[in-house]
Scaffold this motif. Structure first.
Motif, PDB file in Angstrom:
ATOM      1  N   THR A  27       0.817  -1.213   0.000  1.00  0.00           N
ATOM      2  CA  THR A  27       0.000   0.000   0.000  1.00  0.00           C
ATOM      3  C   THR A  27       0.851   1.264   0.000  1.00  0.00           C
ATOM      4  N   LEU A  28       2.178   1.113  -0.204  1.00  0.00           N
ATOM      5  CA  LEU A  28       3.089   2.246  -0.174  1.00  0.00           C
ATOM      6  C   LEU A  28       3.799   2.405  -1.506  1.00  0.00           C
ATOM      7  N   GLN A  29       4.097   3.650  -1.827  1.00  0.00           N
ATOM      8  CA  GLN A  29       5.014   3.934  -2.931  1.00  0.00           C
ATOM      9  C   GLN A  29       6.395   4.105  -2.303  1.00  0.00           C
ATOM     10  N   TRP A  30       7.131   2.999  -2.320  1.00  0.00           N
ATOM     11  CA  TRP A  30       8.393   2.957  -1.572  1.00  0.00           C
ATOM     12  C   TRP A  30       9.477   2.322  -2.425  1.00  0.00           C
ATOM     13  N   ASN A  31      10.566   3.048  -2.570  1.00  0.00           N
ATOM     14  CA  ASN A  31      11.731   2.520  -3.269  1.00  0.00           C
ATOM     15  C   ASN A  31      12.650   1.829  -2.274  1.00  0.00           C
ATOM     16  N   LEU A  32      13.218   0.719  -2.693  1.00  0.00           N
ATOM     17  CA  LEU A  32      14.058  -0.072  -1.806  1.00  0.00           C
ATOM     18  C   LEU A  32      15.255   0.753  -1.340  1.00  0.00           C
ATOM     19  N   VAL A  71      -3.720  -1.375  -8.811  1.00  0.00           N
ATOM     20  CA  VAL A  71      -4.323  -0.812 -10.023  1.00  0.00           C
ATOM     21  C   VAL A  71      -3.283  -0.696 -11.125  1.00  0.00           C
ATOM     22  N   ALA A  72      -2.068  -0.266 -10.746  1.00  0.00           N
ATOM     23  CA  ALA A  72      -1.002  -0.129 -11.744  1.00  0.00           C
ATOM     24  C   ALA A  72      -0.632  -1.480 -12.347  1.00  0.00           C
ATOM     25  N   TRP A  73      -0.614  -2.540 -11.534  1.00  0.00           N
ATOM     26  CA  TRP A  73      -0.253  -3.862 -12.059  1.00  0.00           C
ATOM     27  C   TRP A  73      -1.322  -4.378 -13.025  1.00  0.00           C
ATOM     28  N   PHE A  74      -2.588  -4.216 -12.684  1.00  0.00           N
ATOM     29  CA  PHE A  74      -3.652  -4.709 -13.554  1.00  0.00           C
ATOM     30  C   PHE A  74      -3.762  -3.885 -14.835  1.00  0.00           C
ATOM     31  N   ASN A  75      -3.344  -2.620 -14.797  1.00  0.00           N
ATOM     32  CA  ASN A  75      -3.399  -1.780 -15.985  1.00  0.00           C
ATOM     33  C   ASN A  75      -2.125  -1.832 -16.814  1.00  0.00           C
ATOM     34  N   ASP A  76      -1.098  -2.501 -16.328  1.00  0.00           N
ATOM     35  CA  ASP A  76       0.164  -2.593 -17.052  1.00  0.00           C
ATOM     36  C   ASP A  76      -0.014  -3.492 -18.280  1.00  0.00           C
ATOM     37  N   PRO A  77       0.368  -3.038 -19.486  1.00  0.00           N
ATOM     38  CA  PRO A  77       0.230  -3.899 -20.670  1.00  0.00           C
ATOM     39  C   PRO A  77       1.040  -5.187 -20.578  1.00  0.00           C
ATOM     40  N   GLY A  92      11.435  -5.681  -7.329  1.00  0.00           N
ATOM     41  CA  GLY A  92      11.922  -5.354  -6.000  1.00  0.00           C
ATOM     42  C   GLY A  92      13.417  -5.106  -5.926  1.00  0.00           C
ATOM     43  N   PHE A  93      14.219  -5.960  -6.583  1.00  0.00           N
ATOM     44  CA  PHE A  93      15.670  -5.899  -6.406  1.00  0.00           C
ATOM     45  C   PHE A  93      16.410  -5.311  -7.602  1.00  0.00           C
ATOM     46  N   GLN A  94      15.793  -5.275  -8.761  1.00  0.00           N
ATOM     47  CA  GLN A  94      16.435  -4.665  -9.918  1.00  0.00           C
ATOM     48  C   GLN A  94      15.920  -3.248 -10.162  1.00  0.00           C
ATOM     49  N   ALA A  95      14.608  -3.088 -10.166  1.00  0.00           N
ATOM     50  CA  ALA A  95      14.038  -1.758 -10.353  1.00  0.00           C
ATOM     51  C   ALA A  95      13.920  -0.985  -9.049  1.00  0.00           C
ATOM     52  N   GLY A  96      13.993  -1.662  -7.907  1.00  0.00           N
ATOM     53  CA  GLY A  96      13.920  -0.987  -6.623  1.00  0.00           C
ATOM     54  C   GLY A  96      12.523  -0.570  -6.207  1.00  0.00           C
ATOM     55  N   ARG A  97      11.497  -1.014  -6.888  1.00  0.00           N
ATOM     56  CA  ARG A  97      10.109  -0.651  -6.561  1.00  0.00           C
ATOM     57  C   ARG A  97       9.563  -1.661  -5.555  1.00  0.00           C
ATOM     58  N   ALA A  98       9.920  -1.447  -4.298  1.00  0.00           N
ATOM     59  CA  ALA A  98       9.570  -2.416  -3.261  1.00  0.00           C
ATOM     60  C   ALA A  98       8.068  -2.480  -3.033  1.00  0.00           C
ATOM     61  N   GLY A  99       7.372  -1.344  -3.091  1.00  0.00           N
ATOM     62  CA  GLY A  99       5.925  -1.344  -2.890  1.00  0.00           C
ATOM     63  C   GLY A  99       5.204  -2.075  -4.006  1.00  0.00           C
ATOM     64  N   TYR A 100       5.602  -1.815  -5.241  1.00  0.00           N
ATOM     65  CA  TYR A 100       5.003  -2.495  -6.388  1.00  0.00           C
ATOM     66  C   TYR A 100       5.301  -3.988  -6.343  1.00  0.00           C
ATOM     67  N   SER A 101       6.525  -4.344  -5.990  1.00  0.00           N
ATOM     68  CA  SER A 101       6.898  -5.757  -5.876  1.00  0.00           C
ATOM     69  C   SER A 101       6.082  -6.458  -4.796  1.00  0.00           C
ATOM     70  N   SER A 102       5.833  -5.785  -3.687  1.00  0.00           N
ATOM     71  CA  SER A 102       5.016  -6.374  -2.627  1.00  0.00           C
ATOM     72  C   SER A 102       3.582  -6.576  -3.078  1.00  0.00           C
ATOM     73  N   ALA A 103       3.078  -5.684  -3.924  1.00  0.00           N
ATOM     74  CA  ALA A 103       1.721  -5.856  -4.450  1.00  0.00           C
ATOM     75  C   ALA A 103       1.637  -7.098  -5.334  1.00  0.00           C
ATOM     76  N   VAL A 104       2.648  -7.309  -6.197  1.00  0.00           N
ATOM     77  CA  VAL A 104       2.663  -8.509  -7.034  1.00  0.00           C
ATOM     78  C   VAL A 104       2.767  -9.764  -6.167  1.00  0.00           C
ATOM     79  N   ALA A 105       3.592  -9.698  -5.120  1.00  0.00           N
ATOM     80  CA  ALA A 105       3.724 -10.840  -4.212  1.00  0.00           C
ATOM     81  C   ALA A 105       2.410 -11.142  -3.509  1.00  0.00           C
ATOM     82  N   THR A 106       1.674 -10.122  -3.123  1.00  0.00           N
ATOM     83  CA  THR A 106       0.379 -10.335  -2.477  1.00  0.00           C
ATOM     84  C   THR A 106      -0.623 -10.950  -3.442  1.00  0.00           C
TER      85      THR A 106
END
Length: 327
Positions: free
Chosen positions: A74-79, A93-99, A290-304
């Protein structure tokens, strides 16, 4: 000859005879004393003694990270960043809208269906073969099961040389019959086929081992009775053995599905998700974001989302598939 008066007098005296004094009188019933209930704190102490360490490990290494991942999603957080911005469901929402999400989900489905279905079928065939009385059966069992205990990274690096289009074993074998080696490394479809083959080679031994143990527990008298009744081996296997393997098949379907959806090491060692994200599954996307792009919040959403998929699929299997299992 006794008269009626004498008989009446004898009967009256017999009825009125005094009770002998040497007959013991029954003792009065003892008062019921309820047993003392065990103290509840003793039961809790026994529970904590045996189950406490396992519960603590589950809380620390499973449930706590799960809740943390749900919160981070639920956070916009960079690793590595010291601050984070709450975005609510924005990452979902961003993951489901990503092409690219459709491609990632498609690759995940193809990889999972091929590895789970192929592993179950090939593992069962190997188990049936190894259950027969053959020369060198023990060595064959060891050879089939050995890849399962090897490191996934080591297996992936080894098979990179096997699939090398210039100097690999597959190129040499195909060249011997006049067929050109497929572009394993450059074509997304062939790269996915390559990863599936390596995954099956590594993990089919686990399925074969479990099926072999189940086959050895099938009652011999049932097969002998079917043979006496004129049933052919294939018919006896289909109508007797397969239903008896139902619990084992149900168990393997859950464990292999969970393992396939969480596969990472072979993809990382062989293709790193490429080419053109042709081997990027949801599990590998979690690592990339999470570890290459550093988008920890987005990575956690995909993991959930992946956790929710695993949970739903497992519940469906336990609710509907288990009803068809004959124990």
């Amino acid at each position: 000859m006794p008269t009626i008066e004498d008989l009446h007098r004898d009967t009256t005296s017999a009825v009125a005879a005094p009770t002998p004094t040497n007959v013991a009188t029954p003792a009065p019933p003892r008062a019921f004393t309820p047993r003392k209930k065990k103290k509840p704190w003793k039961s809790w102490l026994l529970f904590l003694l045996f189950a406490g360490p396992n519960v603590a490990l589950l809380i620390v290494f499973t449930y706590k990270p799960l809740l943390q991942s749900l919160y981070y999603s639920t956070l916009q957080w960079n690793l590595g960043s010291a601050s984070a911005i709450p975005v609510g469901l924005g990452n979902y929402v961003a993951w489901f809208n990503d092409p690219g999400t459709v491609r990632v989900v498609t690759v995940t489905l193809i990889f999972t269906v091929a590895t789970v279905g192929g592993g179950m079928v090939i593992g069962l065939l190997f188990a049936v073969l190894l259950n027969r009385k053959l020369h060198g059966r023990g060595a064959a069992r060891t050879v089939i099961v050995a890849p399962y205990v090897l490191s996934g990274v080591a297996v992936g690096l080894l098979w990179l040389f096997v699939f090398d289009p210039n100097f690999g074993i597959t190129a040499a074998l195909l060249d011997a019959i006049g067929v050109a080696s497929p572009p394993w490394y450059n074509d997304p479809h062939w790269a996915l086929v390559m990863v599936i083959i390596v995954y099956l080679w590594k993990n089919v031994g686990y399925v074969a081992l479990i099926y072999l143990a189940a086959l050895q527990s099938v009652p011999r008298d049932l097969l002998e009775a079917a043979s006496l009744d004129g049933a052919r081996p294939m018919r006896a296997f289909r109508n007797i053995v397969l239903p008896l393997l139902g619990p084992t098949t149900f168990f393997l379907s859950i464990t292999t599905l969970l393992s396939s959806l969480q596969s990472f090491d072979i993809i990382q060692a062989m293709t790193k998700g490429g080419p053109l994200e042709g081997t990027t599954t949801m599990m590998y996307q979690i690592y990339q974001e999470g570890f290459q792009a550093g988008r920890a919040g987005y990575s956690s959403a995909v993991a959930t989302i992946l956790f929710a998929v695993l949970l739903v699929v497992t519940l469906i299997q336990m609710k509907y598939v288990e009803k068809r299992v004959h124990y």
